[in-house]
Each structure stands twice: as C-alpha cells, then as structure tokens.
Design an enzyme around this catalytic site. Structure first.
Site, PDB file in Angstrom:
ATOM      1  CB  SER A  11      -0.851   0.006   1.270  1.00 51.96           C
ATOM      2  OG  SER A  11      -1.514   1.239   1.441  1.00 51.96           O
ATOM      3  CE1 TYR A  19      -3.875  -2.571   5.560  1.00 52.19           C
ATOM      4  CE2 TYR A  19      -3.398  -0.225   5.347  1.00 52.19           C
ATOM      5  CZ  TYR A  19      -3.719  -1.441   4.767  1.00 52.19           C
ATOM      6  OH  TYR A  19      -3.869  -1.545   3.406  1.00 52.19           O
ATOM      7  CE  LYS A  79      -1.543  -4.260   3.581  1.00 51.22           C
ATOM      8  NZ  LYS A  79      -1.842  -5.267   2.556  1.00 51.22           N
TER       9      LYS A  79
HETATM   10  N1  NAP Z   1      -8.882  -0.469  -0.325  1.00 52.87           N
HETATM   11  C1  NAP Z   1      -7.819   0.279  -0.131  1.00 52.87           C
HETATM   12  O1  NAP Z   1      -7.910   1.515   0.012  1.00 52.87           O
HETATM   13  C2  NAP Z   1      -6.447  -0.358  -0.119  1.00 52.87           C
HETATM   14  C3  NAP Z   1      -5.331   0.479  -0.280  1.00 52.87           C
HETATM   15  C4  NAP Z   1      -4.058  -0.093  -0.268  1.00 52.87           C
HETATM   16  C5  NAP Z   1      -3.905  -1.459  -0.099  1.00 52.87           C
HETATM   17  N2  NAP Z   1      -5.020  -2.245   0.060  1.00 52.87           N
HETATM   18  C6  NAP Z   1      -4.816  -3.684   0.266  1.00 52.87           C
HETATM   19  O2  NAP Z   1      -5.496  -4.389  -0.755  1.00 52.87           O
HETATM   20  C7  NAP Z   1      -5.746  -5.726  -0.310  1.00 52.87           C
HETATM   21  C8  NAP Z   1      -7.165  -6.096  -0.664  1.00 52.87           C
HETATM   22  O3  NAP Z   1      -8.048  -5.268   0.076  1.00 52.87           O
HETATM   23  P1  NAP Z   1      -9.372  -4.653  -0.559  1.00 52.87           P
HETATM   24  O4  NAP Z   1      -9.248  -3.195  -0.523  1.00 52.87           O
HETATM   25  O5  NAP Z   1      -9.672  -5.299  -1.848  1.00 52.87           O
HETATM   26  O6  NAP Z   1     -10.429  -5.033   0.566  1.00 52.87           O
HETATM   27  P2  NAP Z   1     -11.647  -6.067   0.617  1.00 52.87           P
HETATM   28  O7  NAP Z   1     -12.604  -5.785  -0.477  1.00 52.87           O
HETATM   29  O8  NAP Z   1     -12.111  -6.012   2.029  1.00 52.87           O
HETATM   30  O9  NAP Z   1     -10.968  -7.488   0.316  1.00 52.87           O
HETATM   31  C9  NAP Z   1     -10.245  -8.193   1.289  1.00 52.87           C
HETATM   32  C10 NAP Z   1     -10.092  -9.630   0.825  1.00 52.87           C
HETATM   33  O10 NAP Z   1      -9.292 -10.322   1.795  1.00 52.87           O
HETATM   34  C11 NAP Z   1     -10.000 -11.483   2.233  1.00 52.87           C
HETATM   35  N3  NAP Z   1      -9.739 -11.804   3.625  1.00 52.87           N
HETATM   36  C12 NAP Z   1      -9.934 -11.018   4.713  1.00 52.87           C
HETATM   37  N4  NAP Z   1      -9.614 -11.685   5.828  1.00 52.87           N
HETATM   38  C13 NAP Z   1      -9.200 -12.921   5.437  1.00 52.87           C
HETATM   39  C14 NAP Z   1      -8.741 -14.061   6.121  1.00 52.87           C
HETATM   40  N5  NAP Z   1      -8.625 -14.087   7.454  1.00 52.87           N
HETATM   41  N6  NAP Z   1      -8.417 -15.158   5.392  1.00 52.87           N
HETATM   42  C15 NAP Z   1      -8.545 -15.166   4.049  1.00 52.87           C
HETATM   43  N7  NAP Z   1      -8.964 -14.104   3.348  1.00 52.87           N
HETATM   44  C16 NAP Z   1      -9.293 -12.996   4.034  1.00 52.87           C
HETATM   45  C17 NAP Z   1     -11.467 -11.134   2.046  1.00 52.87           C
HETATM   46  O11 NAP Z   1     -12.220 -12.329   1.981  1.00 52.87           O
HETATM   47  P3  NAP Z   1     -13.530 -12.526   2.899  1.00 52.87           P
HETATM   48  O12 NAP Z   1     -14.501 -11.464   2.476  1.00 52.87           O
HETATM   49  O13 NAP Z   1     -13.936 -13.913   2.581  1.00 52.87           O
HETATM   50  O14 NAP Z   1     -13.086 -12.324   4.322  1.00 52.87           O
HETATM   51  C18 NAP Z   1     -11.427 -10.367   0.741  1.00 52.87           C
HETATM   52  O15 NAP Z   1     -11.422 -11.261  -0.342  1.00 52.87           O
HETATM   53  C19 NAP Z   1      -5.444  -5.737   1.189  1.00 52.87           C
HETATM   54  O16 NAP Z   1      -4.184  -6.343   1.401  1.00 52.87           O
HETATM   55  C20 NAP Z   1      -5.380  -4.260   1.551  1.00 52.87           C
HETATM   56  O17 NAP Z   1      -4.519  -4.012   2.626  1.00 52.87           O
HETATM   57  C21 NAP Z   1      -6.278  -1.727   0.048  1.00 52.87           C
END
Ligand code: NAP
Length: 265
Positions: free
Chosen positions: A143, A156, A160
């Site tokens: 991130s 968090y 990252k």
């Molecule tokens: N959104 C942002 O602003 C942002 C910015 C920078 C980086 N990121 C990173 O991007 C990545 C994806 O996040 P996202 O934004 O796409 O959020 P999201 O829509 O909440 O997706 C998170 C994913 O991780 C899975 N997950 C959560 N807990 C888990 C567990 N204990 N075991 C297995 N799977 C699990 C979820 O599956 P379930 O629903 O089945 O739990 C879901 O598929 C993360 O690493 C996050 O830190 C996000």
C-alpha cells in the site's frame, strides 16, 4: 490451449475488491486460478463466475490469519498438480482507531497474522518450487500506507511497510532465479476495506478513491513486466509516494494524522 498448457495463478483475498479484480485480469489473460478467501459461499460463488469463460478455478475457503488456513491453501495448490506461474498475496485487513484506548489486542494481532504471517507463510511454501523451476511471478499487495507512518492505523501501516521491504528483499535474493517479485502499492481504493477496518469516519475513507479494477490492471502489468513495485491509481498516490521518499518521518506522521484520525472525515 489445452487445460494443462494454461498458466496457473494463486490469488488470495479474491472474493472482493482488488483481489477479485486481479482474479478477473488473470482469467482474461488465459490463467487458471486457485482463489482463496475466508467466507465460504462468496469464494465459491466468485469461483463459478470466474470459471464461466472456461477457466479452471479452484476455490479455497481458508482463514489465512491462521497457520492451518495457509496450509489448507497450500494443500489445494499442490493438489492441482501443476506449477504455480503467478502468486498474488493480496488478502489483507486494516484496523483503525486509537491504539491505546479504542482497540482490541486480538484485532491488532489478526492484522499481523493475515497481512504479515500469511505472506511469509505462502512465500516460504510456494516460492521454492518456482525457484526450482526457474520461473514464476510473485505479487504482494502492499500500500502507499507503507511509505509513511500511520497514526490511528499504526499496525496496518507497519504491516504494509513490512510487505514493501519483504518484497524488495526477496526480489533481490531471487535476482538470478527466473522468479520476479513485485509490490503493488495502491492508494485509497473503492472497496469494502475501510468499512471492515472501522475507518469510515476518517478523511482517507471519505476522500477520493481509485477503482479496484484500475488498481488490479496496474498490478498485473507490473507483475508481468517484472517491475519491483507499482504505485497504482491516481497521480495523487504517485505524488504521495514521491513525497514519502523526501519528507522526514515525523512530518509524514503528522500529515497522516489528518487523514486517519477518527472523526477527520
Ligand atoms: N482499499 C484500499 O484503500 C487499499 C489500499 C491499499 C492497499 N489495500 C490492500 O489491498 C488488499 C485487498 O483489500 P481490498 O481493498 O480489496 O479489501 P476487501 O474488499 O475487504 O478485500 C479483502 C479480501 O481479503 C479477504 N480476507 C480477509 N480476511 C481474510 C482471512 N482471514 N483469510 C482469508 N482471506 C481474508 C477477504 O475475503 P472474505 O470477504 O472472505 O473475508 C477479501 O477477499 C489488502 O491487502 C489491503 O490491505 C487496500
């Protein structure tokens, strides 16, 4: 292309957000998939949708915040019986709020278990076969939060930063192996992330966000190009990442406070 000739990708956190969009891009480019997430029905539904165009998609329900959950995923990957061409370690969660007064220790440790321990676990279990084969591509979803201290989502942001460092280190170790390692560094992205992290009342959550499909495409391109990292999304993210290389940490920490403090939104 016969099934056995199709490349295979493993994508964690593929049930929603950036991971789901990454999975779609892999399928568009002719990959079969093993997709993992924590909620049973959703990951199975998603796998069916991803497979509609003819790809083989194996869903795995695994709590990747546990040792056993990571081993369950590895077992399914091994059961497919084909080399892993691409590994996207993407599953991640955040936790916002005041570290001392307003948060739960177990929730913080779960961020460490998923964002850090699972990444190390999957890399340790799946990358050696890539190295032995002399080919493979590994993507860690870090991130731009890695580029600055993160008050009010301190664990968090540090998780990252771990991924950004781990990714670069592994990349260098594997320099002559045929395996590349890439860090995907999104800025704020329009997914369920902020709601799940309890950060909906913050400025970062209420501000502009990138489309997860754009973020995934940038990540896939960087992965295929073998880049060390990509700051995905808007110019604002790129500017923030560039500023992160220049400004002192206390200055960045103070600036981030305005984005992440509860009630700042
Ligand atoms: N959104 C942002 O602003 C942002 C910015 C920078 C980086 N990121 C990173 O991007 C990545 C994806 O996040 P996202 O934004 O796409 O959020 P999201 O829509 O909440 O997706 C998170 C994913 O991780 C899975 N997950 C959560 N807990 C888990 C567990 N204990 N075991 C297995 N799977 C699990 C979820 O599956 P379930 O629903 O089945 O739990 C879901 O598929 C993360 O690493 C996050 O830190 C996000």
């Amino acid at each position: 292309m016969s099934a056995s000739e199709r490349p295979l990708a493993v994508v964690t956190g593929a049930s929603s957000g950036i991971g789901l969009e990454l999975a779609k891009v892999f399928v568009e480019h002719g990959f079969d998939l093993v997709v993992a997430a924590a909620e049973n029905d959703v990951v199975h539904d998603v796998a069916r949708e991803l497979a509609a165009g003819g790809a083989r998609v194996d869903p795995v329900r695994a709590d990747l915040a546990t040792f056993e959950g990571n081993e369950d995923l590895v077992a399914v990957v091994e059961g497919v019986g084909r080399p892993v061409d691409a590994l996207a370690v993407n599953a991640g969660i955040g936790i916002g709020g005041d570290f001392v007064d307003d948060s739960d220790l177990r929730a913080h440790l779960r961020v460490v278990d998923l964002n850090i321990s699972s990444a190390v676990h999957l890399a340790k279990r799946l990358v050696p076969a890539m190295v032995e084969r002399g080919a493979g591509r590994v993507l860690f979803t870090s991130s731009i939060a890695a580029t600055a201290p993160g008050p009010f989502h301190s664990v968090y942001a540090a998780s990252k930063a771990f991924l950004a460092s781990f990714s670069q280190s592994l990349r260098e170790e594997l320099r002559d192996s045929g395996v590349t390692v890439t860090a995907l560094m999104p800025g704020p992205t329009d997914t369920d992330f902020f709601r799940r992290a309890g950060m909906t009342d913050t400025k970062v959550a209420t501000g502009p966000k990138d489309d997860p499909a754009d973020v995934a495409r940038a990540g896939f391109k960087a992965l295929m190009d073998g880049d060390d990292h990509v700051v995905a999304g808007s110019l604002r993210n790129k500017a923030q990442a560039a500023a992160g290389r220049l400004l002192p940490d206390p200055v960045k920490a103070r600036a981030m406070r305005g984005m992440t403090e509860p009630g700042s939104g």
